[in-house]
Design a protein around this motif. Structure first.
Motif, PDB file in Angstrom:
ATOM      1  N   GLU A 127       0.819  -1.209   0.000  1.00 56.68           N
ATOM      2  CA  GLU A 127       0.000   0.000   0.000  1.00 56.68           C
ATOM      3  C   GLU A 127       0.855   1.262   0.000  1.00 56.68           C
ATOM      4  O   GLU A 127       0.559   2.225  -0.720  1.00 56.68           O
ATOM      5  N   VAL A 128       1.911   1.258   0.797  1.00 53.88           N
ATOM      6  CA  VAL A 128       2.803   2.416   0.849  1.00 53.88           C
ATOM      7  C   VAL A 128       3.503   2.609  -0.500  1.00 53.88           C
ATOM      8  O   VAL A 128       3.662   3.744  -0.980  1.00 53.88           O
ATOM      9  N   ALA A 129       3.910   1.516  -1.139  1.00 56.69           N
ATOM     10  CA  ALA A 129       4.574   1.595  -2.440  1.00 56.69           C
ATOM     11  C   ALA A 129       3.641   2.185  -3.497  1.00 56.69           C
ATOM     12  O   ALA A 129       4.036   3.047  -4.290  1.00 56.69           O
ATOM     13  N   LYS A 130       2.394   1.750  -3.499  1.00 60.91           N
ATOM     14  CA  LYS A 130       1.420   2.251  -4.480  1.00 60.91           C
ATOM     15  C   LYS A 130       1.072   3.709  -4.229  1.00 60.91           C
ATOM     16  O   LYS A 130       0.800   4.462  -5.167  1.00 60.91           O
ATOM     17  N   ALA A 131       1.089   4.105  -2.958  1.00 57.84           N
ATOM     18  CA  ALA A 131       0.806   5.498  -2.623  1.00 57.84           C
ATOM     19  C   ALA A 131       1.974   6.408  -2.999  1.00 57.84           C
ATOM     20  O   ALA A 131       1.783   7.588  -3.318  1.00 57.84           O
ATOM     21  N   ALA A 132       3.191   5.844  -2.970  1.00 62.23           N
ATOM     22  CA  ALA A 132       4.389   6.645  -3.224  1.00 62.23           C
ATOM     23  C   ALA A 132       4.632   6.887  -4.712  1.00 62.23           C
ATOM     24  O   ALA A 132       5.278   7.865  -5.090  1.00 62.23           O
ATOM     25  N   SER A 133       4.133   5.984  -5.571  1.00 60.17           N
ATOM     26  CA  SER A 133       4.414   6.099  -6.996  1.00 60.17           C
ATOM     27  C   SER A 133       3.282   5.491  -7.814  1.00 60.17           C
ATOM     28  O   SER A 133       2.667   4.507  -7.398  1.00 60.17           O
ATOM     29  N   SER A 134       3.035   6.070  -8.968  1.00 60.65           N
ATOM     30  CA  SER A 134       2.046   5.498  -9.882  1.00 60.65           C
ATOM     31  C   SER A 134       2.589   4.250 -10.564  1.00 60.65           C
ATOM     32  O   SER A 134       1.822   3.436 -11.089  1.00 60.65           O
ATOM     33  N   GLN A 135       3.922   4.097 -10.562  1.00 56.29           N
ATOM     34  CA  GLN A 135       4.572   2.915 -11.128  1.00 56.29           C
ATOM     35  C   GLN A 135       5.613   2.390 -10.126  1.00 56.29           C
ATOM     36  O   GLN A 135       6.812   2.488 -10.372  1.00 56.29           O
ATOM     37  N   PRO A 136       5.164   1.850  -9.013  1.00 58.55           N
ATOM     38  CA  PRO A 136       6.106   1.415  -7.974  1.00 58.55           C
ATOM     39  C   PRO A 136       6.928   0.203  -8.411  1.00 58.55           C
ATOM     40  O   PRO A 136       6.500  -0.596  -9.250  1.00 58.55           O
ATOM     41  N   VAL A 137       8.098   0.076  -7.799  1.00 59.91           N
ATOM     42  CA  VAL A 137       8.975  -1.078  -8.038  1.00 59.91           C
ATOM     43  C   VAL A 137       9.334  -1.693  -6.691  1.00 59.91           C
ATOM     44  O   VAL A 137       9.839  -1.001  -5.800  1.00 59.91           O
ATOM     45  N   ILE A 138       9.063  -2.980  -6.553  1.00 57.40           N
ATOM     46  CA  ILE A 138       9.409  -3.719  -5.341  1.00 57.40           C
ATOM     47  C   ILE A 138      10.358  -4.847  -5.724  1.00 57.40           C
ATOM     48  O   ILE A 138      10.111  -5.577  -6.687  1.00 57.40           O
ATOM     49  N   ILE A 139      11.450  -4.994  -4.993  1.00 55.32           N
ATOM     50  CA  ILE A 139      12.400  -6.080  -5.214  1.00 55.32           C
ATOM     51  C   ILE A 139      11.966  -7.287  -4.384  1.00 55.32           C
ATOM     52  O   ILE A 139      11.621  -7.141  -3.210  1.00 55.32           O
ATOM     53  N   VAL A 140      12.002  -8.457  -4.980  1.00 51.01           N
ATOM     54  CA  VAL A 140      11.724  -9.703  -4.272  1.00 51.01           C
ATOM     55  C   VAL A 140      12.974 -10.566  -4.358  1.00 51.01           C
ATOM     56  O   VAL A 140      13.416 -10.915  -5.452  1.00 51.01           O
ATOM     57  N   ALA A 141      13.585 -10.866  -3.208  1.00 45.34           N
ATOM     58  CA  ALA A 141      14.838 -11.635  -3.181  1.00 45.34           C
ATOM     59  C   ALA A 141      14.543 -13.082  -2.806  1.00 45.34           C
ATOM     60  O   ALA A 141      14.097 -13.375  -1.699  1.00 45.34           O
ATOM     61  N   ASP A 142      14.785 -13.984  -3.725  1.00 44.96           N
ATOM     62  CA  ASP A 142      14.500 -15.404  -3.525  1.00 44.96           C
ATOM     63  C   ASP A 142      15.763 -16.129  -3.058  1.00 44.96           C
ATOM     64  O   ASP A 142      16.512 -16.677  -3.852  1.00 44.96           O
ATOM     65  N   GLY A 143      16.014 -16.111  -1.757  1.00 49.96           N
ATOM     66  CA  GLY A 143      17.086 -16.931  -1.215  1.00 49.96           C
ATOM     67  C   GLY A 143      18.469 -16.339  -1.256  1.00 49.96           C
ATOM     68  O   GLY A 143      19.457 -17.077  -1.380  1.00 49.96           O
ATOM     69  N   ILE A 144      18.610 -15.014  -1.148  1.00 47.95           N
ATOM     70  CA  ILE A 144      19.935 -14.404  -1.053  1.00 47.95           C
ATOM     71  C   ILE A 144      20.573 -14.825   0.276  1.00 47.95           C
ATOM     72  O   ILE A 144      19.978 -14.679   1.335  1.00 47.95           O
ATOM     73  N   LEU A 145      21.793 -15.335   0.215  1.00 49.50           N
ATOM     74  CA  LEU A 145      22.456 -15.866   1.407  1.00 49.50           C
ATOM     75  C   LEU A 145      23.565 -14.970   1.954  1.00 49.50           C
ATOM     76  O   LEU A 145      23.849 -15.000   3.138  1.00 49.50           O
ATOM     77  N   ASP A 146      24.189 -14.190   1.104  1.00 53.19           N
ATOM     78  CA  ASP A 146      25.316 -13.355   1.514  1.00 53.19           C
ATOM     79  C   ASP A 146      24.804 -11.992   1.980  1.00 53.19           C
ATOM     80  O   ASP A 146      24.187 -11.256   1.196  1.00 53.19           O
ATOM     81  N   PRO A 147      25.044 -11.618   3.243  1.00 48.46           N
ATOM     82  CA  PRO A 147      24.560 -10.319   3.720  1.00 48.46           C
ATOM     83  C   PRO A 147      25.172  -9.142   2.980  1.00 48.46           C
ATOM     84  O   PRO A 147      24.558  -8.083   2.876  1.00 48.46           O
ATOM     85  N   HIS A 148      26.380  -9.307   2.453  1.00 47.82           N
ATOM     86  CA  HIS A 148      26.995  -8.237   1.675  1.00 47.82           C
ATOM     87  C   HIS A 148      26.206  -7.998   0.388  1.00 47.82           C
ATOM     88  O   HIS A 148      25.994  -6.857  -0.028  1.00 47.82           O
ATOM     89  N   ASN A 149      25.779  -9.061  -0.259  1.00 52.61           N
ATOM     90  CA  ASN A 149      24.972  -8.927  -1.467  1.00 52.61           C
ATOM     91  C   ASN A 149      23.643  -8.257  -1.156  1.00 52.61           C
ATOM     92  O   ASN A 149      23.190  -7.359  -1.877  1.00 52.61           O
ATOM     93  N   LEU A 150      22.992  -8.687  -0.084  1.00 57.86           N
ATOM     94  CA  LEU A 150      21.694  -8.116   0.266  1.00 57.86           C
ATOM     95  C   LEU A 150      21.832  -6.632   0.604  1.00 57.86           C
ATOM     96  O   LEU A 150      21.018  -5.812   0.176  1.00 57.86           O
ATOM     97  N   GLY A 151      22.866  -6.281   1.366  1.00 57.14           N
ATOM     98  CA  GLY A 151      23.079  -4.884   1.702  1.00 57.14           C
ATOM     99  C   GLY A 151      23.322  -4.020   0.476  1.00 57.14           C
ATOM    100  O   GLY A 151      22.814  -2.895   0.377  1.00 57.14           O
ATOM    101  N   ALA A 152      24.087  -4.546  -0.478  1.00 60.79           N
ATOM    102  CA  ALA A 152      24.369  -3.796  -1.704  1.00 60.79           C
ATOM    103  C   ALA A 152      23.105  -3.633  -2.542  1.00 60.79           C
ATOM    104  O   ALA A 152      22.880  -2.582  -3.151  1.00 60.79           O
ATOM    105  N   ILE A 153      22.261  -4.671  -2.590  1.00 58.78           N
ATOM    106  CA  ILE A 153      20.999  -4.581  -3.324  1.00 58.78           C
ATOM    107  C   ILE A 153      20.118  -3.497  -2.707  1.00 58.78           C
ATOM    108  O   ILE A 153      19.504  -2.688  -3.414  1.00 58.78           O
TER     109      ILE A 153
END
Length: 291
Positions: A127-153
């Motif tokens: 809901e917050v994403a849709k309110a913030a933008s008419s074309q919102p983008v949400i990232i979905v991470a399927d099984g990222i294991l390295d915290p460095h990778n997740l932090g950089a994303i």
């Protein structure tokens, strides 16, 4: 937008020539100040930008260690006093003590022990994403294991204007102190939700009007040939195995990044950044044409 059609998967197709495996590789190619990690239980963050962002957003702290020079710095003085008033223990220490706490990392004179990260409710994130933008983008991470990778994303997604991130509760890294450090303060303004069932979350996103774009090494469509319109959920997979079969089947469109050099793949955080940039490049180009 065209009618959503079931995704036709191409598991039997030959591997596209030099197609980028968005979800391969292990260690991040970027580093900001320091990406030393800790045990999750320590909940330590350090570095002036990271701690300052947490202080400004009134994160809950158990303890803060700071050198005298920084304690009296105008950028930190009021923030540290407020944190102390809210219950944080404030310790004035030497650089040597901070070296011990961080195992020699580049702490820049300040270390903080924070309370566990509070995830946003998944439905509220939508809901917050849709309110913030008419074309919102949400990232979905399927099984990222390295915290460095997740932090950089997270850092890239927040910087480029995405509205949030969704993580699974199992078989994936959560928001740890290492993730916070690599994200360099981005988590203070970038919401993250954690869900039990990632496939069901994708269905909920579809119901909310999002189109699901998954990253796959075997996708026929390349990043530059796909038109990214409307609300988007960009799904990125595990560093070694990519998207799980079930998650891949729940995607509306699968995309890949073609490569020309001899390197077989890119780091997942770098590849995610490239995909996000293409989404926003197209939208900025369209906006310029309309104006």
């Amino acid at each position: 937008m065209e009618e959503r059609q079931p995704q036709k998967h191409q598991h039997s197709l030959p591997y596209p020539q030099r197609s980028q495996r968005l979800i391969e590789a292990s260690k991040p190619e970027i580093a900001d100040e320091s990406t030393e990690s800790f045990d999750v239980e320590n909940d330590l963050i350090y570095g002036r930008r990271t701690v300052q962002a947490a202080l400004e957003n009134e994160r809950s702290f158990s303890r803060i260690w700071v050198v005298s020079q920084l304690k009296s710095d105008p950028r930190f003085l009021g923030l540290l006093q407020k944190a102390k008033a809210n219950g944080a223990i404030l310790d004035e220490v030497t650089y040597q003590r901070l070296d011990q706490l961080t195992q020699g990392a580049n702490h820049q004179g300040i270390v903080a022990q924070i309370s566990p990260y509070t995830y946003q409710d998944f439905n509220e994130l939508i809901e917050v994403a849709k309110a913030a933008s008419s074309q919102p983008v949400i990232i979905v991470a399927d099984g990222i294991l390295d915290p460095h990778n997740l932090g950089a994303i997270i850092r890239t997604a927040e910087a480029i204007g995405a509205q949030g991130l969704v993580l699974p509760q199992r078989r994936a890294v959560g928001i740890t102190s290492t993730v916070m450090k690599v994200a360099a303060g981005s988590l203070e303004t970038f919401p993250v939700a954690r869900v039990i069932n990632l496939s069901r979350a994708l269905e909920d996103l579809k119901t909310a009007g999002f189109w699901i774009y998954g990253t796959s090494a075997t996708a026929e469509k390349t990043l530059s040939t796909v038109e990214f319109n409307g609300a988007i959920a960009l799904v990125v997979g595990n560093e070694g195995e990519g998207l799980s079969h079930l998650i891949e089947r729940n995607c509306d469109v699968l995309v890949s990044i073609p490569l020309s050099g001899k390197t077989a793949s890119l780091n997942v955080s770098v590849a995610t950044g490239m995909a996000l940039y293409e989404i926003y490049r197209q939208r900025n180009f369209q906006a310029q044409n309309l104006s």
